[in-house]
Design a protein around this motif. Structure first.
Motif, short mmCIF file in Angstrom:
data_model
loop_
_atom_site.label_atom_id
_atom_site.label_comp_id
_atom_site.label_asym_id
_atom_site.label_seq_id
_atom_site.Cartn_x
_atom_site.Cartn_y
_atom_site.Cartn_z
N LEU A 145 0.84 -1.19 0.00
CA LEU A 145 0.00 0.00 0.00
C LEU A 145 0.88 1.24 0.00
O LEU A 145 1.85 1.32 0.76
CB LEU A 145 -0.90 0.02 1.24
CG LEU A 145 -1.89 -1.13 1.39
CD1 LEU A 145 -2.63 -1.00 2.70
CD2 LEU A 145 -2.86 -1.17 0.24
N LYS B 51 -2.55 4.13 2.79
CA LYS B 51 -2.45 3.82 4.22
C LYS B 51 -3.13 4.89 5.06
O LYS B 51 -3.83 4.58 6.02
CB LYS B 51 -0.99 3.68 4.64
CG LYS B 51 -0.33 2.41 4.17
CD LYS B 51 1.12 2.35 4.61
CE LYS B 51 1.80 1.11 4.08
NZ LYS B 51 3.22 1.06 4.43
N ARG C 4 -6.95 4.52 4.57
CA ARG C 4 -7.55 3.30 5.12
C ARG C 4 -7.37 3.15 6.62
O ARG C 4 -8.21 2.53 7.27
CB ARG C 4 -6.94 2.08 4.43
CG ARG C 4 -7.42 1.91 3.02
CD ARG C 4 -7.02 0.58 2.48
NE ARG C 4 -7.43 0.45 1.09
CZ ARG C 4 -7.09 -0.55 0.34
NH1 ARG C 4 -6.31 -1.51 0.80
NH2 ARG C 4 -7.49 -0.61 -0.90
N PHE C 5 -6.30 3.68 7.18
CA PHE C 5 -6.01 3.40 8.59
C PHE C 5 -5.95 4.66 9.45
O PHE C 5 -6.67 4.77 10.44
CB PHE C 5 -4.70 2.63 8.72
CG PHE C 5 -4.64 1.40 7.85
CD1 PHE C 5 -5.54 0.36 8.04
CD2 PHE C 5 -3.71 1.28 6.84
CE1 PHE C 5 -5.52 -0.77 7.25
CE2 PHE C 5 -3.68 0.15 6.03
CZ PHE C 5 -4.58 -0.87 6.24
#
Length: 194
Positions: free
Chosen positions: A4, A9, A12-13
């Motif tokens: 990724l 990143k 998504r996180f």
């Protein structure tokens, strides 16, 4: 396994984790109630075109931030009043947070898995607010329940508090989630007019 990039990143996180961690600041003692709408609107935005698996993890990281900050006091209660050691109280609280984070994760997965064909307005204004309240209600009952941190409780100083005597805390939670969806609809329609 696919690598990724940094932007993926973050999306998504980190961003869901940060948005979730902002949500408890809308509750007492900070009480900055607009954060509830903004935080949930950001989560809805991240879910809007996500695949079910991605929506699950987005919801999970949002839940980690939300419950991680929102129930950190449980570790203190376990330690000071429950007689647990410091390490055990932190571990028990961490397990509790990991479990509670499953609620927004499952909500995101369910919404994207079974209802992704809905148009954006129905999805944001009807489905997600209704599912949010359903999952809050289930969280309030499962395993003897944990009704703390319902969105409705974040609005004690907001204009939405006037709804509480009529529709209760779950109704106010729905109003917050509806407001988040409405905000996102307005932003999206304004962006499309450009």
């Amino acid at each position: 396994m696919m690598q990724l990039n940094a932007t993926t990143k973050l999306r998504r996180f980190f961003f869901p984790l940060l948005a979730g961690a902002c949500l408890p600041l809308s509750f007492s003692p900070v009480g900055f109630f607009p954060l509830a709408v903004l935080s949930v609107a950001f989560l809805f935005f991240l879910w809007l075109h996500a695949a079910p698996r991605q929506a699950f993890f987005t919801g999970y990281f949002f839940g980690l931030g939300f419950f991680g900050l929102g129930v950190s006091w449980v570790a203190v209660s376990f330690y000071r009043f429950g007689g647990m050691g410091l390490a055990l109280s932190v571990a028990a609280t961490l397990l509790f947070v990991l479990f509670l984070a499953l609620f927004p994760a499952l909500l995101g997965w369910l919404a994207r898995r079974y209802f992704s064909a809905l148009n954006n307005a129905l999805y944001l204004l009807l489905l997600l607010p209704a599912l949010w309240v359903l999952f809050e209600w289930v969280r309030g009952w499962i395993l003897t329940g944990f009704p703390w941190l319902n969105l409705g409780y974040s609005q004690t100083d907001s204009p939405l508090i006037g709804l509480a005597p009529i529709i209760g805390v779950y109704g106010v939670s729905w109003a917050v989630a509806f407001s988040a969806g409405l905000l996102l609809c307005i932003v999206k329609s304004h962006g499309q007019k450009r």
